[in-house]
Design a protein around this motif. Structure first.
Motif, mmCIF file in Angstrom:
data_model
loop_
_atom_site.group_PDB
_atom_site.id
_atom_site.type_symbol
_atom_site.label_atom_id
_atom_site.label_comp_id
_atom_site.label_asym_id
_atom_site.label_seq_id
_atom_site.Cartn_x
_atom_site.Cartn_y
_atom_site.Cartn_z
ATOM 1 N N PHE A 111 -10.797 13.911 -1.771
ATOM 2 C CA PHE A 111 -9.887 13.038 -1.019
ATOM 3 C C PHE A 111 -10.529 12.603 0.290
ATOM 4 O O PHE A 111 -10.445 11.438 0.681
ATOM 5 C CB PHE A 111 -8.560 13.738 -0.721
ATOM 6 N N THR A 112 -11.140 13.525 0.991
ATOM 7 C CA THR A 112 -11.782 13.211 2.267
ATOM 8 C C THR A 112 -12.870 12.160 2.081
ATOM 9 O O THR A 112 -12.958 11.200 2.848
ATOM 10 C CB THR A 112 -12.368 14.485 2.905
ATOM 11 N N THR A 161 -13.275 9.955 -0.492
ATOM 12 C CA THR A 161 -12.816 8.653 -0.980
ATOM 13 C C THR A 161 -11.799 7.985 -0.064
ATOM 14 O O THR A 161 -11.743 6.758 -0.008
ATOM 15 C CB THR A 161 -12.231 8.770 -2.404
ATOM 16 N N TRP A 162 -11.011 8.758 0.650
ATOM 17 C CA TRP A 162 -9.971 8.182 1.496
ATOM 18 C C TRP A 162 -10.440 7.938 2.922
ATOM 19 O O TRP A 162 -9.903 7.065 3.603
ATOM 20 C CB TRP A 162 -8.739 9.080 1.537
ATOM 21 N N LEU A 163 -11.401 8.712 3.404
ATOM 22 C CA LEU A 163 -11.833 8.591 4.799
ATOM 23 C C LEU A 163 -13.285 8.162 4.954
ATOM 24 O O LEU A 163 -13.579 7.201 5.655
ATOM 25 C CB LEU A 163 -11.623 9.925 5.536
ATOM 26 N N PRO A 192 -14.428 4.490 3.151
ATOM 27 C CA PRO A 192 -14.046 3.298 3.920
ATOM 28 C C PRO A 192 -14.858 3.138 5.205
ATOM 29 O O PRO A 192 -15.193 2.013 5.590
ATOM 30 C CB PRO A 192 -12.564 3.519 4.227
ATOM 31 N N ALA A 224 -1.112 6.710 7.947
ATOM 32 C CA ALA A 224 -2.280 7.598 8.015
ATOM 33 C C ALA A 224 -1.838 9.065 8.049
ATOM 34 O O ALA A 224 -2.424 9.916 7.368
ATOM 35 C CB ALA A 224 -3.127 7.258 9.240
ATOM 36 N N CYS A 237 1.749 5.278 -2.671
ATOM 37 C CA CYS A 237 1.717 6.695 -2.309
ATOM 38 C C CYS A 237 3.111 7.255 -2.039
ATOM 39 O O CYS A 237 3.354 8.443 -2.257
ATOM 40 C CB CYS A 237 0.779 6.944 -1.142
ATOM 41 N N LEU A 263 -0.645 9.909 4.530
ATOM 42 C CA LEU A 263 -1.747 10.105 3.593
ATOM 43 C C LEU A 263 -2.456 11.432 3.836
ATOM 44 O O LEU A 263 -2.822 12.132 2.884
ATOM 45 C CB LEU A 263 -2.742 8.948 3.698
ATOM 46 N N THR A 264 -2.640 11.786 5.097
ATOM 47 C CA THR A 264 -3.295 13.055 5.423
ATOM 48 C C THR A 264 -2.460 14.227 4.929
ATOM 49 O O THR A 264 -2.976 15.139 4.274
ATOM 50 C CB THR A 264 -3.520 13.165 6.945
ATOM 51 N N ALA A 277 -2.502 14.450 1.124
ATOM 52 C CA ALA A 277 -3.724 15.093 0.618
ATOM 53 C C ALA A 277 -3.635 16.610 0.779
ATOM 54 O O ALA A 277 -3.993 17.362 -0.144
ATOM 55 C CB ALA A 277 -4.948 14.544 1.342
ATOM 56 N N GLU A 310 0.827 -1.209 0.000
ATOM 57 C CA GLU A 310 0.000 0.000 0.000
ATOM 58 C C GLU A 310 0.863 1.262 0.000
ATOM 59 O O GLU A 310 0.614 2.203 -0.753
ATOM 60 C CB GLU A 310 -0.914 0.012 1.227
#
Length: 178
Positions: free
Chosen positions: A144-145, A147-149, A152, A105, A32, A108-109, A112, A28
Motif C-alpha cells: 500500500f505504501t 502504490t499509494w504514496l 505517485p 488522505a 474507497c 486512505l491512511t 490502509a 475518487e
C-alpha cells in the motif's frame, strides 16, 4: 493543453476549477468509501461470533484497534460530503477542496492501517503462526505504501524533471522519450 494566455493547464475560471476538482474528488472517494464501509461493517460483526470469546487478549486488543481504525477511516472518507453539505452555497469550494483532500488522505491512511490490522488478526487466527501473520501483513502494508504514496511521488518527480530538463539544455539532448 494550454490556456488562452499560453500558460500550461486548463482554460477554466477558479470556480470552474473548483467544481471540476470537487467532482473528481467525489468520484475518487466513492471507490474507497464503499470498501471502508463494508470492511467496517464486517469488523463490527466479528465480536458477536462464538469464536471471538476464545481469542487471546492480544487478538482482542488488535480487534479493538482495528475497529477504531475502521471507524476513523469511514468517518474521514464520509466527512467531505458532510462538510460540503454545511458549506454549500457559501462560495467556499476552494477551502472545501483543500480540507476534503486532507480528510481523504487521512481516510486512505487509516484504511490502509485498518486493512493491515484486519489481515494481521485474520492471519494470526487462520495460520496459527504469529510470525507469518506479521510478515504477510507488513508486506501488504508496504505494498500500500509503495502504490499509494511512493509511486505517485515518483511520477510527480519525473514529470517535474521532464518539464525542467528541456529548458536546462535548450534541446541539446534531443528527444527525451524512452
Amino acid at each position: 493543453m494550454r490556456t488562452k494566455d499560453g500558460a500550461p493547464g486548463r482554460d477554466e475560471t477558479p470556480q470552474e476549477r473548483a467544481d471540476r476538482l470537487w467532482s473528481e474528488m467525489l468520484q475518487e472517494v466513492r471507490v474507497c468509501q464503499t470498501g471502508a464501509q463494508i470492511l467496517f461493517g464486517f469488523l463490527i460483526g466479528v465480536a458477536f461470533t462464538p469464536r471471538f470469546a476464545a481469542l487471546p487478549d492480544f487478538d482482542k486488543n488488535l480487534y479493538v484497534a482495528t475497529v477504531v481504525l475502521g471507524a476513523i477511516a469511514t468517518g474521514a472518507l464520509i466527512a467531505p460530503v458532510a462538510f460540503h453539505r454545511f458549506l454549500a452555497g457559501h462560495g467556499l469550494k476552494p477551502e472545501l477542496i483543500h480540507i476534503a483532500g486532507r480528510l481523504i488522505a487521512t481516510g486512505l491512511t487509516t484504511l490502509a492501517l485498518t486493512i493491515a490490522a484486519a489481515l494481521l488478526l485474520l492471519l494470526r487466527t487462520a495460520t496459527g503462526s504469529p510470525a507469518t501473520a506479521w510478515v504477510l501483513s507488513a508486506t501488504v502494508l508496504l505494498w500500500f505504501t509503495m502504490t499509494w504514496l511512493v509511486l505517485p511521488q515518483v511520477v510527480l518527480r519525473r514529470a517535474a524533471a521532464d518539464r525542467v530538463a528541456p529548458h536546462e539544455h535548450d534541446g541539446a539532448e534531443g528527444d527525451r522519450s524512452p
